[in-house]
Design a protein around this motif. Structure first.
Motif, PDB file in Angstrom:
ATOM      1  N   GLN A  76       0.656  -3.397 -12.074  1.00 42.86           N
ATOM      2  CA  GLN A  76       0.110  -2.825 -10.841  1.00 42.86           C
ATOM      3  C   GLN A  76      -0.894  -3.798 -10.235  1.00 42.86           C
ATOM      4  OE1 GLN A  76      -3.206  -0.498 -11.044  1.00 42.86           O
ATOM      5  NE2 GLN A  76      -2.637   1.034  -9.549  1.00 42.86           N
ATOM      6  N   MET A  77      -1.729  -4.382 -11.112  1.00 49.49           N
ATOM      7  CA  MET A  77      -2.724  -5.339 -10.647  1.00 49.49           C
ATOM      8  C   MET A  77      -2.054  -6.616 -10.151  1.00 49.49           C
ATOM      9  SD  MET A  77      -5.472  -7.604 -12.740  1.00 49.49           S
ATOM     10  CE  MET A  77      -4.276  -7.933 -13.958  1.00 49.49           C
ATOM     11  N   TYR A 104      -0.904  13.138 -16.460  1.00 48.38           N
ATOM     12  CA  TYR A 104       0.299  12.402 -16.082  1.00 48.38           C
ATOM     13  C   TYR A 104       1.530  13.046 -16.712  1.00 48.38           C
ATOM     14  CZ  TYR A 104      -1.617   8.190 -13.807  1.00 48.38           C
ATOM     15  OH  TYR A 104      -2.203   7.307 -12.927  1.00 48.38           O
ATOM     16  N   GLU A 122       0.824  -1.217   0.000  1.00 51.34           N
ATOM     17  CA  GLU A 122       0.000   0.000   0.000  1.00 51.34           C
ATOM     18  C   GLU A 122       0.856   1.263   0.000  1.00 51.34           C
ATOM     19  OE1 GLU A 122      -3.622  -1.435  -0.304  1.00 51.34           O
ATOM     20  OE2 GLU A 122      -3.570   0.578   0.545  1.00 51.34           O
ATOM     21  N   GLY A 164       3.977   4.166  -4.146  1.00 53.61           N
ATOM     22  CA  GLY A 164       3.218   5.238  -4.782  1.00 53.61           C
ATOM     23  C   GLY A 164       3.438   5.402  -6.276  1.00 53.61           C
ATOM     24  N   ASP A 171      -6.576  -3.485 -12.359  1.00 47.35           N
ATOM     25  CA  ASP A 171      -7.573  -4.578 -12.290  1.00 47.35           C
ATOM     26  C   ASP A 171      -8.497  -4.518 -13.489  1.00 47.35           C
ATOM     27  OD1 ASP A 171      -8.461  -5.102  -8.778  1.00 47.35           O
ATOM     28  OD2 ASP A 171      -6.682  -5.555  -9.955  1.00 47.35           O
ATOM     29  N   MET A 190      -1.316   9.884  -0.803  1.00 45.16           N
ATOM     30  CA  MET A 190      -0.127   9.414  -1.509  1.00 45.16           C
ATOM     31  C   MET A 190      -0.251   9.638  -3.012  1.00 45.16           C
ATOM     32  SD  MET A 190       1.715   5.718  -1.460  1.00 45.16           S
ATOM     33  CE  MET A 190       0.228   4.890  -1.970  1.00 45.16           C
ATOM     34  N   SER A 191      -1.483   9.703  -3.482  1.00 49.37           N
ATOM     35  CA  SER A 191      -1.618   9.905  -4.911  1.00 49.37           C
ATOM     36  C   SER A 191      -1.555  11.378  -5.283  1.00 49.37           C
ATOM     37  CB  SER A 191      -2.940   9.289  -5.380  1.00 49.37           C
ATOM     38  OG  SER A 191      -3.960   9.555  -4.438  1.00 49.37           O
ATOM     39  N   SER A 197      -4.577   4.959 -10.555  1.00 50.14           N
ATOM     40  CA  SER A 197      -4.405   3.909 -11.550  1.00 50.14           C
ATOM     41  C   SER A 197      -5.108   2.644 -11.067  1.00 50.14           C
ATOM     42  CB  SER A 197      -2.900   3.647 -11.620  1.00 50.14           C
ATOM     43  OG  SER A 197      -2.492   3.335 -12.879  1.00 50.14           O
ATOM     44  N   SER A 213      -1.936  -0.517  -4.768  1.00 52.94           N
ATOM     45  CA  SER A 213      -3.203   0.198  -4.582  1.00 52.94           C
ATOM     46  C   SER A 213      -3.493   1.129  -5.755  1.00 52.94           C
ATOM     47  CB  SER A 213      -3.149   1.012  -3.292  1.00 52.94           C
ATOM     48  OG  SER A 213      -2.501   2.245  -3.535  1.00 52.94           O
ATOM     49  N   ASN A 214      -4.738   1.620  -5.820  1.00 51.98           N
ATOM     50  CA  ASN A 214      -5.109   2.583  -6.859  1.00 51.98           C
ATOM     51  C   ASN A 214      -4.368   3.899  -6.716  1.00 51.98           C
ATOM     52  OD1 ASN A 214      -6.877   0.650  -7.590  1.00 51.98           O
ATOM     53  ND2 ASN A 214      -8.718   1.895  -7.407  1.00 51.98           N
ATOM     54  N   ASN A 215      -3.787   4.124  -5.538  1.00 50.96           N
ATOM     55  CA  ASN A 215      -3.019   5.346  -5.335  1.00 50.96           C
ATOM     56  C   ASN A 215      -1.614   5.230  -5.882  1.00 50.96           C
ATOM     57  OD1 ASN A 215      -5.030   6.783  -4.023  1.00 50.96           O
ATOM     58  ND2 ASN A 215      -4.606   5.712  -2.108  1.00 50.96           N
ATOM     59  N   CYS A 216      -1.283   4.068  -6.436  1.00 54.10           N
ATOM     60  CA  CYS A 216       0.028   3.896  -7.043  1.00 54.10           C
ATOM     61  C   CYS A 216      -0.120   4.154  -8.531  1.00 54.10           C
ATOM     62  CB  CYS A 216       0.547   2.482  -6.814  1.00 54.10           C
ATOM     63  SG  CYS A 216       2.130   2.208  -7.635  1.00 54.10           S
ATOM     64  N   ILE A 217       0.553   5.176  -9.011  1.00 49.92           N
ATOM     65  CA  ILE A 217       0.427   5.472 -10.439  1.00 49.92           C
ATOM     66  C   ILE A 217       1.330   4.524 -11.227  1.00 49.92           C
ATOM     67  CG2 ILE A 217      -0.136   7.854  -9.963  1.00 49.92           C
ATOM     68  CD1 ILE A 217       2.697   8.552 -11.102  1.00 49.92           C
TER      69      ILE A 217
END
Lengths: 361, 72, 362
Positions: free
Chosen positions: A100-101, C125, A76, A79, C191, C1-2, C188, A106-110
């Motif tokens: 990423q998946m 981005y 988590e 980032g 999934d 964090m994002s 991002s 997490s979705n907060n990781c670009i």
């Protein structure tokens, strides 16, 4: 561009290859004499090649899994994920999203892909650390690699035997950065777009969609232009970097160059004042692994060491673009993990059934 | 450096036995004159003569004599 | 964090280019029938778009936009320290199109050039990545170049998206601006990577079949065409995206009143209407370009800015921008932009003739 990023540190490096190593001496359609000469001239004794179903992302995923597990990282807190490759899984979307998946971030990781080859590790580290410094991310993950062994050069005009295919190997690497007070990373990078034809895979994409002979998956390299570029521009950049940092070769434990070709590497070492025993070599076992080569060489050299000792590695990647970049890395030997071997691949990547079922525009 | 010494230097660079080449030898007939050999030639020319060989110049080499001509 | 922050870096100017070849949705009537084409326009709001010629690539459009921008701003190219190219349709597999753009623009070798693969979130981005690179160096300028020829990724008989995608290029110059403060939110979700995918042509499957198969929406496609799961993408657009906007406003302690313009990725007008409704935005502050330009992917944000404000003497405005799409990937950012430096869109039929590679050249 010269850039300096404060408060970041490399805290882990891992690399993965397949379980299949091909030896040059076992190539069946050349004489032993030609093969011996090839080994002597190029330094390549063999290389690892991916199975048909494995892609770069599979190797990077394996390396990253090992790294994140060994270092007990809370996923988590990651980032930024940057995936550097010239061989993505699909045209679109970016393979970084798939990774990423797969890594459960997490979705907060670009996540995004960067299209670079031999200079890709250093450029990727630069992009990653820059983004980390403008966010509050605790960790950043750089995945870099290529499965170049799948291609072959179309060099009808040159006397290259069947061994030219053995000049490239497959690998994927993972490098973990952490926010760390007091540490920093400095980079010097350059691009010479006028050299774009020196290393090119021209067909199958949008400028030349059709290939004259139907084959689209191959690269062509102008050996001499690349050799001249690498042996002139890379040492100049390394020397400028050291000038800027006020360091000399004596301040570094090793010189880690992109493992293009032994002659190029020796020449760069000579021109930058590094003795050959400080110059790390892994291409004998792995051949040219594109953006993997620098981290893979560190893994090959220090991966089995449990010593709690920091080393200063001056790293320089150079190649396709033409593009080249240098970074001075300080990393602890025990944070460089042993080489990972994998035959795994992302099975769901081949499963396109749900595209048909869910598409109900 | 005499012409003989220069030829010997080329032979050494190409990993050939001494006496294999003459000024008139056609490079296409020399199996060992492959892409790796050309890179070795670039290194030798730079180290021994300070001459930087480009791809176009190398493409123009047809005989050993052509190489000798730039060894100054 | 994002959340990402950049101080002291702002937008110096924006320019966009489209191919000269204008195509109307009506022109597809002989292919799909009047019922389909009028329903498409009614549903999406798209009436026309510009499509690249076969010889034109994304990098040609990016170069046209960048050349226009750099000459209008009268910039010394030697002071550009980094150039970031964002595209999903590169010229070659390698090197990246960033190399060709660098060569054509005459940027110096001290300018580090790189390319990232993103679509509709690409502007947000791209801006943040370029700002981050600038932040860690002392370069005077950074250049973001974007190009997209999504029209080349679509099957000509795919009535769901062939009339949707327009082609374009954009260029944004970043400079040091002492008072500039930018917050960017980036997210991002891999999934849902299959929500928009072009399966073939990459390395997961190196010998995919060219066979065409029927999809459940009654459209035939092959693995070489874009697949878009419309329902999933729509659902994402009206839940995750407004959530990101809300989180952004909360984090920056701002409200809609603090912004002069709201520029959204031009996916379709129904989505934009939903965003206006959910965020309670003044309609006049939400410019639309999709009716005349179609969905131009990541370029739709700068294109909409150029279309709405180019040559309009609007002065400085605080714009909230939001891009979302393939990945799935989405982002929100703001910038105080001097609209006098946002230039009108230009049209081009130019392309890089030397880019065509023949076997003799190799």
């Amino acid at each position: 561009m010269y850039s300096n990023i404060d408060n970041v540190k490399v805290i882990g490096i891992a690399a993965a290859v397949s379980e299949k190593w091909d030896s040059v001496m076992e190539v069946t359609n050349e004489s032993q004499e030609v093969l011996k000469r090839f080994v002597k001239k190029t330094g390549v004794e063999g290389r690892y090649s991916a199975s048909l179903k494995q892609t770069t992302s599979d190797f990077c995923c394996a390396a990253a899994e090992r790294l994140l597990t060994e270092k007990n990282i809370n996923r988590e807190d990651i980032g930024v994920l940057v995936f550097v490759t010239q061989m993505p899984d699909y045209r679109i979307p970016a393979t970084a999203c798939v990774l990423q998946m797969r890594l459960g971030l997490s979705n907060n990781c670009i996540a995004f892909d960067v299209n670079l080859g031999c200079s890709g590790f250093v450029y990727g580290l630069n992009i990653l650390s820059s983004l980390m410094s403008t966010s509050s991310a605790r960790y950043g993950l750089l995945l870099a690699g290529d499965t170049s062994a799948r291609e072959f050069s179309n060099k009808q005009k040159e006397k290259i035997g069947h061994t030219s295919e053995l000049l490239f190997g497959d690998s994927g690497t993972a490098t973990l950065l952490e926010r760390s007070e007091g540490d920093s990373l400095s980079f010097m990078s350059n691009t010479k777009g006028s050299g774009f034809r020196a290393i090119i895979a021209p067909y199958g994409w949008y400028r030349n969609p059709e290939s004259p002979d139907g084959r689209i998956h191959y690269s062509v390299m102008d050996d001499i232009e690349v050799f001249n570029f690498a042996t002139n521009e890379a040492p100049e950049q390394i020397s400028s970097y050291m000038d800027k940092k006020g360091t000399t070769s004596a301040d570094y434990d090793c010189l880690v160059l992109h493992q293009a070709n032994l002659m190029i590497m020796k020449r760069i070492a000579k021109k930058t004042g590094f003795s050959e025993d400080k110059m790390l070599v892994s291409m004998n076992k792995f051949a040219n692994t594109s953006s993997s080569s620098i981290p893979l060489t560190l893994v090959y050299t220090y991966g089995d060491s449990e010593e709690n000792k920091s080393i200063n590695a001056l790293c320089c990647g150079f190649g396709v673009g033409l593009s080249w970049a240098t970074v001075g890395l300080s990393v602890n030997k025990k944070d460089i993990l042993p080489l990972v071997h994998t035959s795994e691949y992302f099975k769901d990547g081949y499963n396109l059934d749900d595209l048909e079922e869910n598409n109900n525009d | 450096m005499t012409e003989q010494e220069k030829i010997a230097l080329i032979e050494e660079t190409l990993d050939l036995d001494e006496g294999t080449l003459t000024a008139d030898t056609v490079l296409d007939d020399v199996d060992e004159y492959d892409s790796m050999a050309k890179l070795s030639l670039i290194v030798m020319m730079d180290d021994e003569f300070g001459v930087k060989l480009t791809g176009d110049v190398i493409k123009g080499f047809k005989t050993v004599g052509d190489i000798l001509a730039v060894m100054n | 964090m994002s959340f990402f922050k950049s101080n002291g870096i702002g937008i110096a100017g924006i320019a966009c280019a489209v191919p000269k070849n204008n195509v109307t949705v009506d022109s597809f009537t002989p292919v799909f029938g009047e019922e389909v084409t009028s329903k498409f326009t009614a549903g999406t709001g798209i009436k026309a778009m510009y499509k690249a010629l076969p010889e034109q690539t994304a990098s040609d459009l990016g170069v046209a936009a960048a050349e226009n921008l750099l000459s209008k701003l009268d910039i010394d190219k030697n002071e550009i320290g980094a150039m970031l190219m964002v595209t999903q349709s590169p010229d070659y597999r390698r090197p990246s199109s960033a190399s060709i753009v660098q060569k054509r623009l005459g940027l110096p070798i001290s300018c580090s050039c790189m390319e990232i693969n993103l679509g509709c979130s690409g502007f947000i981005y791209g801006i943040q990545t370029a700002m981050s690179l600038m932040n860690s160096s002392d370069m005077k300028y950074a250049l973001l170049v974007m190009g997209e020829t999504a029209s080349k990724l679509v099957d000509p008989k795919d009535k769901s998206i062939v009339m949707m995608y327009g082609d374009a290029g954009a260029a944004v110059l970043l400079e040091r601006q002492a008072d500039a403060k930018t917050t960017t939110l980036l997210r991002s979700d891999g999934d849902r990577f299959k929500a928009i995918v072009l399966p073939a042509g990459g390395f997961r499957d190196m010998t995919p079949t060219h066979e065409r198969f029927m999809c459940s929406d009654g459209i035939e496609r092959s693995l070489y065409d874009i697949f878009m799961d419309g329902t999933s993408v729509f659902s994402f657009s009206i839940t995750d995206v407004p959530q990101a906007l809300k989180d952004y406003l909360e984090k920056t302690e701002t409200t809609a009143e603090d912004y002069d313009a709201f520029v959204f990725h031009q996916a379709n007008q129904f989505i934009i209407k939903q965003l206006i409704r959910k965020m309670k935005l003044p309609k006049d502050s939400v410019p639309i370009s999709l009716d005349r330009f179609g969905n131009t992917g990541g370029i739709s944000i700068p294109l909409t800015l150029c279309d709405a404000y180019g040559d309009k003497n609007e002065g400085k405005k605080n714009a909230l921008m939001c891009g979302f799409g393939i990945g799935l990937s989405w982002g929100v950012t703001n910038a105080v932009i001097d609209f006098d430096k946002v230039f009108p869109i230009i049209e081009t039929d130019d392309y890089y003739k030397e880019g065509k590679i023949t076997p003799e050249m190799l």
